[in-house]
Design a protein around this motif. Structure first.
Motif, PDB file in Angstrom:
ATOM      1  N   LYS A  12     114.688  55.389 -51.287  1.00 17.52           N
ATOM      2  CA  LYS A  12     114.204  56.409 -52.315  1.00 17.52           C
ATOM      3  C   LYS A  12     114.831  57.843 -51.797  1.00 17.52           C
ATOM      4  O   LYS A  12     115.852  57.964 -51.550  1.00 17.52           O
ATOM      5  N   HIS A  98     113.491  49.743 -61.148  1.00 18.50           N
ATOM      6  CA  HIS A  98     112.683  49.854 -60.403  1.00 18.50           C
ATOM      7  C   HIS A  98     111.267  50.636 -60.926  1.00 18.50           C
ATOM      8  O   HIS A  98     111.267  51.393 -61.852  1.00 18.50           O
ATOM      9  N   GLU A 100     109.438  52.714 -60.041  1.00 21.76           N
ATOM     10  CA  GLU A 100     109.195  54.189 -60.356  1.00 21.76           C
ATOM     11  C   GLU A 100     109.988  54.789 -61.254  1.00 21.76           C
ATOM     12  O   GLU A 100     109.736  55.754 -61.872  1.00 21.76           O
ATOM     13  N   GLU A 170     108.591  42.954 -58.021  1.00 19.33           N
ATOM     14  CA  GLU A 170     107.659  43.793 -57.088  1.00 19.33           C
ATOM     15  C   GLU A 170     106.494  44.255 -57.645  1.00 19.33           C
ATOM     16  O   GLU A 170     106.439  44.934 -58.678  1.00 19.33           O
ATOM     17  N   ALA A 174     101.810  46.620 -55.113  1.00 22.33           N
ATOM     18  CA  ALA A 174     101.966  46.480 -53.730  1.00 22.33           C
ATOM     19  C   ALA A 174     103.028  47.396 -53.090  1.00 22.33           C
ATOM     20  O   ALA A 174     103.114  47.484 -51.897  1.00 22.33           O
ATOM     21  N   ILE A 175     103.592  48.292 -54.044  1.00 24.84           N
ATOM     22  CA  ILE A 175     104.712  49.089 -53.527  1.00 24.84           C
ATOM     23  C   ILE A 175     104.184  50.273 -53.125  1.00 24.84           C
ATOM     24  O   ILE A 175     103.413  51.268 -53.713  1.00 24.84           O
ATOM     25  N   GLY A 176     104.408  50.608 -51.783  1.00 26.11           N
ATOM     26  CA  GLY A 176     104.128  51.809 -50.962  1.00 26.11           C
ATOM     27  C   GLY A 176     102.603  52.079 -50.687  1.00 26.11           C
ATOM     28  O   GLY A 176     102.165  53.047 -50.317  1.00 26.11           O
ATOM     29  N   GLY A 214     109.386  42.570 -53.390  1.00 27.99           N
ATOM     30  CA  GLY A 214     109.225  43.643 -52.729  1.00 27.99           C
ATOM     31  C   GLY A 214     107.818  44.099 -52.937  1.00 27.99           C
ATOM     32  O   GLY A 214     107.176  43.911 -53.901  1.00 27.99           O
ATOM     33  N   GLY A 215     107.384  45.250 -51.862  1.00 30.41           N
ATOM     34  CA  GLY A 215     106.092  45.516 -52.020  1.00 30.41           C
ATOM     35  C   GLY A 215     105.422  45.352 -50.766  1.00 30.41           C
ATOM     36  O   GLY A 215     104.799  44.568 -50.184  1.00 30.41           O
ATOM     37  N   SER A 216     105.640  46.584 -49.938  1.00 30.69           N
ATOM     38  CA  SER A 216     105.031  46.682 -48.498  1.00 30.69           C
ATOM     39  C   SER A 216     105.344  45.641 -47.424  1.00 30.69           C
ATOM     40  O   SER A 216     104.353  44.970 -46.905  1.00 30.69           O
ATOM     41  N   VAL A 217     106.548  45.088 -47.663  1.00 26.87           N
ATOM     42  CA  VAL A 217     107.079  44.209 -46.714  1.00 26.87           C
ATOM     43  C   VAL A 217     107.202  44.862 -45.403  1.00 26.87           C
ATOM     44  O   VAL A 217     107.829  45.914 -45.431  1.00 26.87           O
ATOM     45  N   LEU A 235     113.157  43.332 -50.984  1.00 27.33           N
ATOM     46  CA  LEU A 235     113.599  44.741 -51.407  1.00 27.33           C
ATOM     47  C   LEU A 235     112.644  45.606 -50.529  1.00 27.33           C
ATOM     48  O   LEU A 235     111.416  45.454 -50.884  1.00 27.33           O
ATOM     49  N   VAL A 236     112.897  46.474 -49.697  1.00 23.82           N
ATOM     50  CA  VAL A 236     112.251  47.068 -48.808  1.00 23.82           C
ATOM     51  C   VAL A 236     112.128  48.610 -48.893  1.00 23.82           C
ATOM     52  O   VAL A 236     113.140  49.328 -48.983  1.00 23.82           O
ATOM     53  N   GLY A 237     111.164  49.209 -49.177  1.00 24.91           N
ATOM     54  CA  GLY A 237     111.057  50.704 -49.395  1.00 24.91           C
ATOM     55  C   GLY A 237     110.643  51.304 -48.024  1.00 24.91           C
ATOM     56  O   GLY A 237     111.668  51.401 -47.247  1.00 24.91           O
ATOM     57  N   GLY A 238     109.452  51.554 -47.620  1.00 26.40           N
ATOM     58  CA  GLY A 238     109.138  52.391 -46.575  1.00 26.40           C
ATOM     59  C   GLY A 238     109.655  51.962 -45.239  1.00 26.40           C
ATOM     60  O   GLY A 238     109.957  52.593 -44.227  1.00 26.40           O
TER      61      GLY A 238
END
Ligand code: PEP
Length: 254
Positions: A12, A98, A100, A170, A174-176, A214-217, A235-238
């Protein structure tokens, strides 16, 4: 059907150039820890070239992706990035649609569809994101929403094109948020998506398409997700901002 698992980090709008280099070098150096899994780093567009260079010796084994792009190859689109520019900098992947982008920047399924076709035409692998909001899930509309997004975002793609893409499921809630979908909730939607892909192409082709969750993995929930038959990576964010966590997740899919 064995599909090569794919774990991608969506950084991001985070990190600075020095930290981007450091994180890339750490992932590249330890890439062997998850040798069976395809790894992709998706830094901010401005750092794509830096990250590409920092992949260095792991070039070819650590993929490079962008988080968005314009659908035109060039022109008067102030502030935008064209697909061939990403290819020029060594990108092989681009995240499209995405949540966002959809919620904060108004991207519709039709816009994602045009971008998906443009990415494929440029030789990029689109990672096409879909997922329902909490309100939609609670209203029992998950399947309808995801069906609409898949059909709208992938409309008009040939079977050969569909085979090349990656889909990321995603759930927006669950995202972030730290709230991960249960493996069963995720599997149910992944199976739905694979069924939709089969209708858009054929069961044989759908069986070859990778569908990421994806979502808080995190490293501690990835293994349960990885055990599900239709979850082909993450798909990994944080958690992609720390080499230990990103590689921990990748290892769970190995
Ligand atoms: C994402 O933004 O694609 C994502 C899954 O974020 P997080 O892992 O932080 O929930």
């Amino acid at each position: 059907m064995s599909r090569k698992k794919i774990v991608a980090g969506n950084w991001k709008m985070n990190l600075d150039r020095a930290k981007a280099k450091e994180l890339t070098a750490a992932v590249a150096a330890r890439r062997g820890e998850a040798a069976a899994v395809e790894l992709v780093l998706c830094p901010p567009a401005l750092y794509v070239e830096t990250v590409g260079a920092a992949i260095a010796g792991a070039k070819g084994t650590v993929g490079l992706g962008a988080q968005n792009m314009h659908d035109k190859a060039s022109g008067a689109f102030t502030g935008e990035v064209a697909p061939p520019m990403l290819v020029d900098l060594g990108c092989q992947y681009v995240i499209l649609g995405h949540s966002e982008r959809r919620t904060l920047f108004g991207e519709t399924d039709a816009a994602v569809n045009v971008k998906t076709k443009a990415a494929l035409a440029a030789g990029l692998v689109p990672i096409v994101c879909v997922g329902e909001t909490l309100e939609e899930r609670e209203a029992g509309r998950t399947a309808a929403v995801v069906t609409g997004q898949v059909q709208g975002s992938l409309a008009g793609l040939s079977p050969a094109e569909l085979e090349k893409i990656v889909v990321a499921y995603e759930p927006v809630w669950a995202i972030g948020t730290g709230k991960v979908a249960t493996p069963e909730q995720a599997q149910e939607v992944h199976a739905l998506i694979r069924g939709l892909l089969a209708k858009l192409s054929s069961p044989e082709i759908a069986a070859r398409v990778r569908i990421q969750y994806g979502g808080s993995v995190k490293p501690d929930n990835a293994a349960d997700l990885a055990r599900q038959p239709d979850i082909d990576g993450a798909l990994v964010g944080g958690a992609s901002l720390k080499a230990d966590d990103f590689l921990g997740i990748a290892k769970a899919f190995g």
